[in-house]
Design an enzyme around this catalytic site. Structure first.
Site, mmCIF file in Angstrom:
data_model
loop_
_atom_site.group_PDB
_atom_site.id
_atom_site.type_symbol
_atom_site.label_atom_id
_atom_site.label_comp_id
_atom_site.label_asym_id
_atom_site.label_seq_id
_atom_site.Cartn_x
_atom_site.Cartn_y
_atom_site.Cartn_z
ATOM 1 N N GLU A 116 0.828 -1.207 0.000
ATOM 2 C CA GLU A 116 0.000 0.000 0.000
ATOM 3 C C GLU A 116 0.863 1.258 0.000
ATOM 4 O O GLU A 116 0.539 2.241 -0.677
ATOM 5 C CB GLU A 116 -0.925 -0.007 1.219
ATOM 6 C CG GLU A 116 -1.909 -1.158 1.261
ATOM 7 C CD GLU A 116 -2.999 -1.058 0.206
ATOM 8 O OE1 GLU A 116 -3.039 -0.056 -0.537
ATOM 9 O OE2 GLU A 116 -3.819 -2.001 0.123
ATOM 10 N N ARG A 120 0.468 3.810 -3.234
ATOM 11 C CA ARG A 120 -0.206 5.068 -2.919
ATOM 12 C C ARG A 120 0.778 6.209 -2.703
ATOM 13 O O ARG A 120 0.705 7.250 -3.378
ATOM 14 C CB ARG A 120 -1.092 4.893 -1.678
ATOM 15 C CG ARG A 120 -2.180 3.847 -1.848
ATOM 16 C CD ARG A 120 -3.073 3.756 -0.622
ATOM 17 N NE ARG A 120 -3.891 2.555 -0.643
ATOM 18 C CZ ARG A 120 -5.205 2.537 -0.465
ATOM 19 N NH1 ARG A 120 -5.864 3.659 -0.255
ATOM 20 N NH2 ARG A 120 -5.875 1.399 -0.471
ATOM 21 N N ASP A 246 -4.977 -9.633 -8.064
ATOM 22 C CA ASP A 246 -5.278 -8.826 -9.245
ATOM 23 C C ASP A 246 -4.104 -8.066 -9.854
ATOM 24 O O ASP A 246 -3.741 -8.240 -11.019
ATOM 25 C CB ASP A 246 -6.436 -7.862 -8.942
ATOM 26 C CG ASP A 246 -6.309 -7.164 -7.599
ATOM 27 O OD1 ASP A 246 -5.277 -7.335 -6.914
ATOM 28 O OD2 ASP A 246 -7.241 -6.436 -7.214
ATOM 29 N N GLU A 391 -12.751 0.008 -10.813
ATOM 30 C CA GLU A 391 -12.214 -0.948 -11.787
ATOM 31 C C GLU A 391 -12.953 -0.968 -13.121
ATOM 32 O O GLU A 391 -12.328 -0.965 -14.191
ATOM 33 C CB GLU A 391 -12.176 -2.350 -11.166
ATOM 34 C CG GLU A 391 -11.018 -2.578 -10.213
ATOM 35 C CD GLU A 391 -11.205 -1.903 -8.862
ATOM 36 O OE1 GLU A 391 -10.218 -1.755 -8.128
ATOM 37 O OE2 GLU A 391 -12.361 -1.540 -8.531
ATOM 38 N N THR A 478 -1.434 0.645 -10.441
ATOM 39 C CA THR A 478 -2.713 0.087 -10.017
ATOM 40 C C THR A 478 -3.539 1.069 -9.194
ATOM 41 O O THR A 478 -4.720 0.838 -8.947
ATOM 42 C CB THR A 478 -2.490 -1.223 -9.226
ATOM 43 O OG1 THR A 478 -3.713 -1.940 -9.144
ATOM 44 C CG2 THR A 478 -1.930 -0.938 -7.828
#
Length: 497
Positions: A116, A120, A246, A391, A478
């Site tokens: 994360e 981010r 994913d 998504e 992502t």
């Protein structure tokens, strides 16, 4: 509830907490109107965050409380940096930059989650730097990498730990690691190496995939979600393309593109995985909808969710990059089915997870309630929540930009209207618990930072000049942070050239 209304010829308004209006005098101006409405939605949410939660990771948009799920460094600020640049929100960006300068990566009550923090914080810094180079951003990115991300690799086998103690600068020992988390560090680390000239970052990230390629998989190219950190081998047999796996598949293709095609391993791994998705995971319903199933042991599980719906866009990107029509057909099938999960609910918002009945199965063998759901919606909602996810919007963005088909813009707009109607609060937007109930969606009082980074950014770019942040010139991580390609590719529709 909040609705978009046409007040007079060419004048559209959102009736929500006062009348916000934007004029669209001709069809050509409709896209400008839509982009401005998305920008207005961002400003509404940002003003709420600024008023009640600035410096915290997230706003609770119903109670105006705060949460710090990402170490308390201001995740929403870092995730929103590039969106503010893209939308031209200069004052907000300058204030955010001051916050960025003062963050101390060694201060946090909780360990940093490597994945994360990478997508981010590091992703947000690198993207903002690519859009508007400022030494402060790159310096902060290097500081973050050295203090928080690279220490994750200080393990006996050099495989990254899931967490790092930011005070001691040491990895937190943990037996279990997750595929999407250790397999989705490459883009950011490669881009950091490209910008700094320091290959250590790139080598560390790509070494993970080199080791993965040596691990046998029961289904070629598809790996179980949970791994043992010490042995770096799968702990179970559960295979999914959804959450927990994913972005691993997403990054294989994108890292190859970011590296200017100067690597073959990850592209080969992506191609093998896609081939297996078609052979083993593809499932079609009686009504022709196509979903990607899951596997556990030898059982094919007919379940999936919104998190998988980034895949149509990723497949289309790869199909055009490789000129492979068979991959594009799968992308089209999944795109249509993902979008249908939105429009076939009462609210027009997709459920978090759903299941279905395969066309090779006798529907009469299932409970009547499931048969009715299949006939009505084409799927069976398992988790009826909507978490402000991007998504399907992301895939619509890729489909519009790559094909030039404007119908994808209309589909994205329909989704935006549903978000406005059911998720908006007085100070932002909230996740909800029940997309099937128009009368009570059960707001959950949480606004993820990715709403600023992904959902609103993709919507805004859907209605902006298609050559702005072109897919020929940028690759998105992502978290929807665009990284500049050193070597442009030819992906976007020729009509946009």
């Amino acid at each position: 509830m909040y609705t978009v209304k046409k007040i007079s010829i060419g004048l559209y308004c959102i009736a929500a907490l006062g009348l916000q209006c934007v004029r669209a005098d001709a069809k050509a101006d409709e896209l400008t109107f839509r982009a401005n409405m998305v920008k207005s939605a961002f400003q509404h949410a940002w003003n709420g965050y600024t008023s009640f939660a600035y410096g915290h990771d997230e706003l609770q948009p119903i109670t105006n409380g705060t949460t710090d799920s990402r170490n308390g460094w201001g995740a929403s600020i870092f995730d929103a940096l590039d969106t503010m640049i893209i939308m031209g929100l200069e004052d907000d960006y300058q204030r955010a930059l001051e916050h960025v300068k003062n963050v101390d990566w060694t201060k946090s009550k909780e360990p940093s989650k490597t994945f994360e923090t990478n997508i981010r914080y590091l992703g947000g810094l690198l993207s903002a730097y690519d859009l508007r180079p400022d030494p402060v951003l790159l310096d902060k990115a290097v500081d973050l990498a050295e203090k928080v991300i690279m220490p994750a690799f200080n393990t006996p086998n050099r495989m990254p730990a899931a967490f790092v103690n930011v005070v001691t600068g040491r990895p937190v020992k943990h037996d279990e690691i997750i595929l999407a988390e250790f397999g989705s560090l490459q883009l950011e680390l490669v881009r950091l190496s490209q910008l700094t000239g320091d290959d250590r970052y790139q080598v560390a990230g790509n070494h993970i995939l080199e080791k993965m390629s040596e691990v046998p998989s029961r289904i070629p190219g598809l790996y179980p979600m949970t791994w043992n950190h010490e042995s770096f081998t799968p702990k179970n047999t559960y295979i999914t393309i959804s959450g927990g796996a994913d972005s691993y598949y997403e990054y294989l293709l994108k890292t190859h593109i970011l590296m200017e095609g100067n690597e073959e391993l990850q592209l080969d791994m992506w191609k093998v995985s896609v081939d297996s998705m078609q052979k083993y995971l593809r499932s079609e319903t009686h009504s022709g909808k196509v979903y990607l199933a899951e596997f556990e042991e030898h059982y094919k599980l007919l379940q999936t969710g919104e998190l998988v719906c980034f895949m149509p866009g990723n497949l289309l990107l790869g199909a055009r990059y490789l000129n492979d029509p068979s991959i594009e057909r799968l992308a089209d099938e999944l795109m249509n089915s993902c979008y249908d999960t939105w429009v076939n609910t009462a609210t027009g918002l997709a459920p978090e997870k759903w299941s279905w009945i395969d066309k090779d199965q006798n529907m009469n063998g299932y409970p009547e309630v499931m048969q009715k759901m299949m006939l009505k919606s084409g799927f069976i909602a398992q988790d009826t929540g909507y978490d402000l996810r991007p998504e399907t919007i992301e895939s619509l963005f890729y489909f519009y930009r790559i094909t030039g088909d404007t119908s994808y813009q209309d589909k994205a707009w329909k989704i935006f209207e549903a978000i406005e109607k059911y998720c908006k609060t007085t100070s932002g937007y909230t996740r909800i618990a029940d997309v099937t109930n128009m009368e009570d969606v059960k707001p959950l009082n949480f606004e993820e930072s990715y709403f600023f980074a992904e959902t609103l950014k993709y919507l805004y770019l859907m209605f902006s000049d298609p050559n702005y942040i072109s897919l020929d010139e940028y690759v998105f991580n992502t978290e929807a942070h665009p990284f500049k390609l050193n070597k442009p590719i030819q992906i976007q529709a020729k009509k946009f050239k």
